[in-house]
Write an enzyme that holds these catalytic residues in place. Structure first.
Site, PDB file in Angstrom:
ATOM      1  N   GLU A 103       0.806  -1.222   0.000  1.00 15.24           N
ATOM      2  CA  GLU A 103       0.000   0.000   0.000  1.00 15.24           C
ATOM      3  C   GLU A 103       0.843   1.279   0.000  1.00 15.24           C
ATOM      4  O   GLU A 103       0.780   2.078   0.944  1.00 15.24           O
ATOM      5  CB  GLU A 103      -0.958   0.008   1.194  1.00 15.24           C
ATOM      6  CG  GLU A 103      -1.882  -1.186   1.243  1.00 15.24           C
ATOM      7  CD  GLU A 103      -3.034  -1.008   2.239  1.00 15.24           C
ATOM      8  OE1 GLU A 103      -3.038  -0.014   2.983  1.00 15.24           O
ATOM      9  OE2 GLU A 103      -3.945  -1.861   2.244  1.00 15.24           O
ATOM     10  N   GLU A 152      -5.023  -8.618   1.024  1.00  9.07           N
ATOM     11  CA  GLU A 152      -5.703  -8.287   2.286  1.00  9.07           C
ATOM     12  C   GLU A 152      -7.183  -8.091   2.008  1.00  9.07           C
ATOM     13  O   GLU A 152      -7.566  -7.432   1.040  1.00  9.07           O
ATOM     14  CB  GLU A 152      -5.194  -6.977   2.910  1.00  9.07           C
ATOM     15  CG  GLU A 152      -3.851  -7.051   3.556  1.00  9.07           C
ATOM     16  CD  GLU A 152      -3.395  -5.712   4.141  1.00  9.07           C
ATOM     17  OE1 GLU A 152      -4.253  -4.877   4.514  1.00  9.07           O
ATOM     18  OE2 GLU A 152      -2.179  -5.516   4.216  1.00  9.07           O
TER      19      GLU A 152
HETATM   20  C1  FCB Z   1      -4.391  -1.852   5.450  1.00 11.53           C
HETATM   21  C2  FCB Z   1      -3.021  -2.168   5.984  1.00 11.53           C
HETATM   22  C3  FCB Z   1      -2.999  -3.196   7.068  1.00 11.53           C
HETATM   23  C4  FCB Z   1      -4.182  -3.081   8.004  1.00 11.53           C
HETATM   24  C5  FCB Z   1      -5.462  -2.982   7.231  1.00 11.53           C
HETATM   25  C6  FCB Z   1      -6.705  -2.892   8.083  1.00 11.53           C
HETATM   26  O1  FCB Z   1      -4.419  -0.552   4.972  1.00 11.53           O
HETATM   27  O2  FCB Z   1      -2.189  -2.618   4.951  1.00 11.53           O
HETATM   28  O3  FCB Z   1      -1.778  -3.099   7.738  1.00 11.53           O
HETATM   29  O4  FCB Z   1      -3.995  -2.038   8.868  1.00 11.53           O
HETATM   30  O5  FCB Z   1      -5.431  -1.880   6.378  1.00 11.53           O
END
Ligand code: FCB
Length: 472
Positions: A176, A377
């Site tokens: 990210e 994620e």
């Molecule tokens: C993302 C991050 C991760 C976590 C999630 C909820 O932005 O990569 O570390 O905090 O959100």
């Protein structure tokens, strides 16, 4: 945990390919603790979390989930859940304290041990080089807005690869970079807490450059190394067909998505982004040859998805909106409004919208593919409590994961080459500016005792993995 035999499991109504990579993800600062052990030095998050007012309750990652000392038990837990892969990140100040100079072997030993534990249990390690813990010394020297940080990152990447390249198949550079650049140097809600739109844009470029340089450094050692990057692509919807709303979508797509996708996959920055941000910077930080470095062929794209955002142009009365004024996370487009809808929200206040994931995957595939994609994620925070019988029921999270996996399946049926899925997160952990107040884990962590308790969602996910899919 009770493990059912495969033969007892009905075949799933929503089936995924046999080789689909089922996993869960974490990040170094969020779980490791051991913050100053074995030579680790401060990262920007150690500094930021100690700065009054920056993190809820003043929480920091000194102990976190104490994973640094509980690594073997945590890997055993992953194995009990049947995870096929585990996505973790390496803490830069642990393996190269201060961000320069030789590797710290004790720091590398931790990750060597982790990778060995994983492989020993048949779990594929998925390594992220940078999940936000920049060595503080590099921030003091200018941080990501400084060009040199990109070169330091490539050197660090080489050190990690020298130690783990023989054992880790999947390598990603950044997690990210949008958050690193625009929350770190734009709105300042993440470390290092700088609020300067021009610096945020320079940071974005140097994160891109660091990505390209790191890919080159690693491929210089192993030319066919599988490499990628994880982006938190923003799934956007214009509030209406009105020109101002469609322009809002274009702008946020530019500074939220295409600022990374275009240089990485096409070797150029979008002309409209340069125009939108012209008052802030002339982009002179982009040197000749940089775009060719950034535009390395990749083997996979990691996509992190939590919610969709509805955007609109400035309000008719011209009243300033919350994003209008600095500090904005959207340099050049601070006038865009983000609207809320009548949808259920998670504990983060993020709207639950699995269709937004389908749309995002299709769009990314159509515009930037073909490239194998992974959800690196996806998950939700809820206010989970341990029940009197010791269980941790989390039906909302089960519903969230189920709906988003169905969205993945739908995108795959539409032709998106999605190859795997990592739940965020394996463990409840340090949720950045929210400290320990937001629980994303499929496994509950009692921060007083460090006891891990798989929530209902962990048992459910273990079943999904064993079946290779979902019930209807
Ligand atoms: C993302 C991050 C991760 C976590 C999630 C909820 O932005 O990569 O570390 O905090 O959100």
């Amino acid at each position: 945990m009770t493990i059912q035999q495969d033969s007892q499991l009905a075949s799933p109504a929503v089936a995924f390919p046999q080789d689909f990579l089922w996993g869960a993800a974490t990040a170094s600062y969020q779980i490791e603790g051991g913050a100053f052990e074995d030579g680790r030095t401060s990262s920007i998050w150690d500094t930021f979390s100690r700065t009054p007012g920056k993190v809820l309750n003043g929480d920091n990652g000194d102990v976190a989930c104490d994973h640094y000392h509980r690594r073997a038990d945590d890997v055993r837990l992953m194995s009990e859940l049947g995870l096929r892969s585990y996505r973790f990140s390496v803490a830069w100040p642990r393996v190269q304290p201060g961000g320069r100079g030789p590797a710290n072997q004790k720091g590398l030993d931790f990750y060597r041990g982790l990778v060995d534990d994983l492989l020993g249990r048949g779990i594929e390690p998925w390594l992220t080089l940078y999940h936000w813990d920049l060595p503080q010394e590099l921030e003091d020297a200018g941080g990501w807005p400084a060009r040199d940080t990109a070169y330091r990152f490539a050197e660090y990447a080489g050190l990690v690869h020298d130690a783990l390249g023989d054992r880790v198949k999947f390598w990603t550079t950044h997690n990210e970079p949008w958050c690193s650049a625009f929350l770190g140097y734009g709105s300042g809600v993440h470390a290092p807490g700088v609020t300067d739109g021009a610096k945020a844009l320079a940071a974005a470029h140097h994160l891109n450059l660091g990505h390209g340089l790191a890919v080159q450094a690693i491929r210089a050692a192993v030319p066919d190394r599988q490499m990628g990057i994880t982006l938190n692509l923003h799934s956007l919807k214009a509030a209406s067909d009105a020109e101002a709303d469609r322009d809002a979508e274009r702008r946020i797509d530019g500074v939220g998505n295409r600022v990374f996708l275009d240089p990485i996959f096409r070797g150029e920055y979008p002309a409209d982004l340069l125009a939108d941000t012209a008052e802030l910077t002339d982009w002179g930080f982009v040197h000749d040859g940089d775009l060719a470095v950034i535009n390395q062929p990749l083997d996979m794209l990691g996509v992190n998805y939590y919610t969709r955002q509805v955007v609109a142009g400035p309000s008719d009365d011209g009243a300033p909106q919350s994003h209008w004024r600095a500090p904005s996370a959207w340099p050049g487009s601070g006038q865009v409004r983000f609207l809320t809808r009548e949808l259920p929200v998670t504990e983060m206040g993020w709207e639950v919208d699995p269709d937004g994931l389908v749309a995002l995957l299709k769009r990314t595939h159509e515009d930037y593919g073909p490239i194998p994609m992974y959800i690196t994620e996806n998950g939700a925070a809820y206010d989970d409590r341990v029940a009197p019988d010791g269980s941790v029921p989390d039906p909302d999270r089960v519903a969230y994961l189920d709906a988003h996996l169905k969205a993945c399946h739908e995108a795959m049926a539409a032709g998106v080459p999605l190859r795997g899925y990592f739940a965020w997160s394996l463990l409840d952990n340090y949720e950045w500016a929210w400290g320990y107040s937001r629980r994303f884990g499929i496994v509950h962590v009692d921060y007083d005792t460090q006891v891990r308790t798989p929530k209902t969602s962990a048992h459910w996910y273990a079943d999904v993995i064993r079946r290779g899919g979902l019930a209807a």
